[in-house]
Design a protein around this motif. Structure first.
Motif, short mmCIF file in Angstrom:
data_model
loop_
_atom_site.label_atom_id
_atom_site.label_comp_id
_atom_site.label_asym_id
_atom_site.label_seq_id
_atom_site.Cartn_x
_atom_site.Cartn_y
_atom_site.Cartn_z
N LEU A 92 3.80 0.94 12.04
CA LEU A 92 3.64 0.73 13.48
C LEU A 92 4.35 1.82 14.30
O LEU A 92 4.07 1.96 15.48
CB LEU A 92 4.19 -0.65 13.87
N SER A 106 7.18 -1.36 10.10
CA SER A 106 6.33 -2.17 9.22
C SER A 106 4.91 -1.59 9.13
O SER A 106 4.42 -1.01 10.08
CB SER A 106 6.20 -3.59 9.75
N SER A 107 4.29 -1.80 7.99
CA SER A 107 2.93 -1.29 7.78
C SER A 107 1.92 -2.33 8.21
O SER A 107 1.93 -3.45 7.72
CB SER A 107 2.69 -1.00 6.30
N ILE A 108 1.03 -1.96 9.10
CA ILE A 108 0.03 -2.90 9.55
C ILE A 108 -1.34 -2.56 8.98
O ILE A 108 -1.66 -1.39 8.74
CB ILE A 108 -0.03 -3.00 11.09
N TYR A 109 -2.10 -3.61 8.74
CA TYR A 109 -3.46 -3.48 8.21
C TYR A 109 -4.42 -3.42 9.39
O TYR A 109 -4.35 -4.26 10.29
CB TYR A 109 -3.75 -4.71 7.35
N VAL A 132 -3.98 1.31 6.51
CA VAL A 132 -2.65 0.72 6.63
C VAL A 132 -1.75 1.83 7.10
O VAL A 132 -1.77 2.93 6.55
CB VAL A 132 -2.17 0.16 5.27
N VAL A 179 0.88 -1.16 0.00
CA VAL A 179 0.00 0.00 0.00
C VAL A 179 0.91 1.21 0.00
O VAL A 179 1.87 1.26 0.78
CB VAL A 179 -0.91 0.01 1.24
N ASP A 184 8.50 -4.17 2.04
CA ASP A 184 7.70 -3.47 3.05
C ASP A 184 6.21 -3.72 2.80
O ASP A 184 5.46 -2.83 2.42
CB ASP A 184 8.04 -1.98 2.97
N VAL A 185 5.81 -4.97 2.99
CA VAL A 185 4.42 -5.37 2.69
C VAL A 185 3.53 -5.16 3.91
O VAL A 185 4.01 -4.92 5.01
CB VAL A 185 4.35 -6.86 2.25
N ILE A 186 2.24 -5.25 3.68
CA ILE A 186 1.27 -5.08 4.77
C ILE A 186 1.37 -6.27 5.73
O ILE A 186 1.52 -7.40 5.31
CB ILE A 186 -0.16 -5.09 4.23
N ILE A 187 1.26 -5.95 7.00
CA ILE A 187 1.18 -7.02 8.00
C ILE A 187 -0.27 -7.15 8.44
O ILE A 187 -0.95 -6.15 8.69
CB ILE A 187 2.00 -6.67 9.24
N HIS A 188 -0.74 -8.38 8.49
CA HIS A 188 -2.09 -8.63 9.00
C HIS A 188 -1.98 -9.21 10.40
O HIS A 188 -0.92 -9.67 10.80
CB HIS A 188 -2.81 -9.62 8.09
N SER A 189 -3.08 -9.21 11.13
CA SER A 189 -3.02 -9.82 12.45
C SER A 189 -4.20 -10.74 12.67
O SER A 189 -5.27 -10.56 12.09
CB SER A 189 -2.97 -8.75 13.53
#
Lengths: 342, 342
Positions: B91, B36-39, B88, A88, A106-111
Motif C-alpha cells: 500500500l 501491507s500487500s493488497i490484492y 499484489v 506473494v 506479511d500476507v495479502i490483504i483482500h478488500s
C-alpha cells in the motif's frame, strides 16, 4: 594415527564449510533470477518440513535446496513463528527475506466493499461470491444470521455500515458482518449525539430507516438534506411519505422495474408509504454516513414535494400546485426524450 | 485591463502548479505509509476510469486522488498498455511504480502440481478445486475432454506429464491439460529415442503403460529399473505380470482397500494382470520421467519376482522358491507387526 588426524581435520573443515554455506551464503542468494511474483499459501498448522516441501512442489526451490532452507529456518529457531496465510513474493527473493516475510505475517490483504444503497440481501450475495471470504452463513435465513451475530433484532436491513473492509483470506462472512455491524452502531451513535434539535426523528433506528430512504432517493450529496427535510416535514404534518423506493423494497422479487397503480394502492405491502402513514417498518437499504447525517440535520426550507428532473437531480416544491407544474414539465421532458430516441 | 492581466497570469501560474503536482510530485509520493500487500484485480477490458475508481472503492487511494491518478496515466499515454490480471502490491507503493507494474503485466503466478502416480481422474479433481484455474471441462466425460483437446485417442490415462505448472489466474483447465499433454509427448519421445535395444517394450505407448505400473509399484528411484526389469522378463517369457496396482485401477470405485481372491480370479476386469496376459489396455496412472526412463533402461538381472519388505523397499527373487521364502518372511513380519500393535 596421522591419517586419522587428517581425516578428522578434513571432516571438521568440510562441516564448517557446509554450515557456513547454509547459514551465511545460501540465505542471501536469490532463489532464482525470475522477478515474477508467485502465489504461495501456508496452511494453518503446517510444519516447517511441509512448507519447505511445498516450496519445492510449487517449483520455487530445487530439491537439493530443501535441506538448506529447512536447516536455515531451524538454525534461526523460527519454526514456530511462521504465520499461516497467503503470500506473494518475487521468485528472486532470498531465503532470508522470505523467512522474514513469513514471520512478519506479511500476507495479502483482500478488500470487500459494501456500497451505500445496497440492500442486505445484495451485500450478502456479493460476500458469498468473494473468493477470499470463508462462507459460514451460506443458506441461512436472515433471522438465523442475526442470531449467529448475537443480535436480538431479526431484521438485518440497514444495520451494516457501507465501507471498504480489508481482511486476510479465509476471514469468515460472520467476522466481516460483525465488523460492519459494530461500525454502523458507532457511526450512528456518534451522529445521533450531535443531531439537530426539533427533528421529526425520535430514535436512532428511525434515523436509519429515513436515511435508507434518502439514500435510495438521491445519489447527490447536495440534495440529501433537502430530501430529508421534505420527509420530516411530511412526518410532522402527518402527510404520507409517498416514497417510491419503499414500495419497490416491499415488493421484493415481485418488482419487475415498474411501479403500477395497483402497487400504489396495495395495503398488503407494509412498505407502501402511499397507503401506510409514517416510516416503513425497517430500513430499505444500507444507508451511508452522508444520508444519516442528512436525516439528523435536515434543511430548513418549507418544501414538501420533489420530482426528478431526469439528470439525477430534483425540483423541490412547497405547494402541490407548484409540484404539479414540475411533474408536468418532467413528463414533457420524458416524452421528448423518448421521441428523440425512437 | 490590468486586473484581467493579473487574473490571466494567476490562472496560468495556478494551472502550471497543478499540473506540476500531478505530473512530478504526486506520481512519486507513496499512496500511504502502510507496507501491507493488497490484492487488486484488473478485469479484462477495464477502462482506466474504472480501474482508478476501483482503486478508490478498494480503499487504496482517496477520492481526491482519482483525478490525479487518472490524469497521470493519461499524461503518460499508457491507458491502453495496462494489462488485466491479479496484482499484489504494498500500500506504500507510488503511483509511478504501480503504473509500471500494470504496464509490465507483473501479475501473480499460480502453480498447479501434477504428482507422479496420480490418476487422470485425481488430477482432474485437483484441477477443479484450484481457485485460479478457470473451469471449462467441468462435468465432461473423459472422451469429451480428449475430443476438446483435439486428440483421437479417447483414454486419457497416463498422457499428461506430472510436473509443477505455473500460470496466471483464469488460465483454463484446457490450456493446462494441453501443456501437460504436449510435455508428455516430448519427454516420452526424447526418452524413446535413447532407449536400450532388446527391451520387451515395442511402442512409446507400451512404455507409458509399463511406466505407470512401475510408478505405482515403488516410490524408490533405486528400485524402478529392477521392477521394470522383472516385468519385461515376464513379458518376454509370456508370464503374467501379476501386478496388484493394475487390478486396483480396473476396480475403480469398487475397490475398498483390499484385493480379494475374487478380484484376483475375475476375468471381467480387463486390468487384471493375473488373468490377462501382457500389458493392461492403458496406463493406470500418470507416470513420472524416472519411471519412463526405468522402462526404457531396465536392469540386467534375472529377477522375476518381488515382494514388499514393508518399509517401502522390495525383495527381488530369481526363482519361485526363493520368492516364496521372501513372501513367508514378509507375512511373518506383518503378523509380528500386527501383534505388536494389538
Amino acid at each position: 594415527m596421522v591419517r586419522l588426524k587428517y581425516l578428522v581435520i578434513s571432516f571438521l573443515v568440510l562441516s564448517l564449510l557446509a554450515s557456513t554455506y547454509m547459514l551465511m551464503v545460501y540465505p542471501k542468494k536469490s532463489l532464482s533470477n525470475n522477478p515474477s511474483s508467485i502465489y504461495f499459501q501456508i496452511p494453518e498448522g503446517a510444519t516447517v518440513k511441509f512448507i519447505v516441501k511445498q516450496l519445492q512442489a510449487n517449483g520455487i526451490i530445487h530439491s537439493y535446496e530443501i535441506p538448506l532452507f529447512y536447516g536455515y529456518i531451524r538454525s534461526k529457531g523460527l519454526q514456530r513463528k511462521i504465520q499461516a496465510g497467503e503470500y506473494v513474493f518475487p521468485l528472486n527473493i532470498t531465503p532470508a527475506q522470505l523467512l522474514q516475510k513469513w514471520v512478519k505475517g506479511d500476507v495479502i490483504i483482500h478488500s470487500f466493499t459494501i456500497t451505500e444503497g445496497m440492500t442486505f440481501a445484495q451485500m450478502l450475495r456479493a460476500m458469498q461470491f468473494h473468493p477470499a471470504i470463508k462462507k459460514t452463513l451460506w443458506g441461512q435465513s436472515e433471522e438465523q444470521i442475526m442470531k449467529s451475530l448475537g443480535e436480538n433484532i431479526f431484521i438485518a436491513e440497514g444495520l451494516f455500515f457501507p465501507d471498504t473492509y480489508h481482511f486476510k483470506a479465509n476471514t469468515t462472512d460472520k467476522t466481516l458482518l460483525l465488523r460492519a455491524r459494530k461500525i454502523m452502531s458507532i457511526k450512528l451513535m456518534d451522529a445521533w449525539q450531535n443531531r439537530d434539535l426539533n427533528i421529526a426523528i425520535k430514535t436512532p433506528y428511525e434515523a436509519l430507516i429515513l436515511a435508507s430512504i434518502v439514500e435510495k432517493e438521491t445519489g447527490r450529496d447536495e440534495e440529501r438534506e433537502k430530501i430529508s427535510g421534505v420527509f420530516q416535514r411530511r412526518l410532522q404534518k402527518n402527510m404520507r411519505l409517498q416514497a417510491d423506493p419503499t414500495i419497490v423494497y416491499g415488493l421484493k422479487e415481485a418488482y419487475n422495474g415498474k411501479i403500477t397503480k395497483a402497487h400504489l394502492q396495495s395495503s398488503d405491502n407494509p412498505y407502501n408509504t402511499y397507503r401506510h402513514a409514517g416510516l416503513p417498518p425497517s430500513p430499505i437499504a444500507l444507508p451511508g454516513l452522508r444520508s444519516i447525517e442528512a436525516v439528523l440535520h435536515p434543511d430548513k426550507s418549507e418544501a414538501l414535494y420533489f420530482v426528478a428532473k431526469g439528470d439525477g437531480t430534483h425540483i423541490f416544491s412547497n405547494t402541490l400546485s407548484e409540484h404539479n407544474q414540475a411533474v408536468a414539465l418532467y413528463l414533457q421532458r420524458m416524452s421528448n426524450h423518448e421521441s428523440l430516441q425512437r
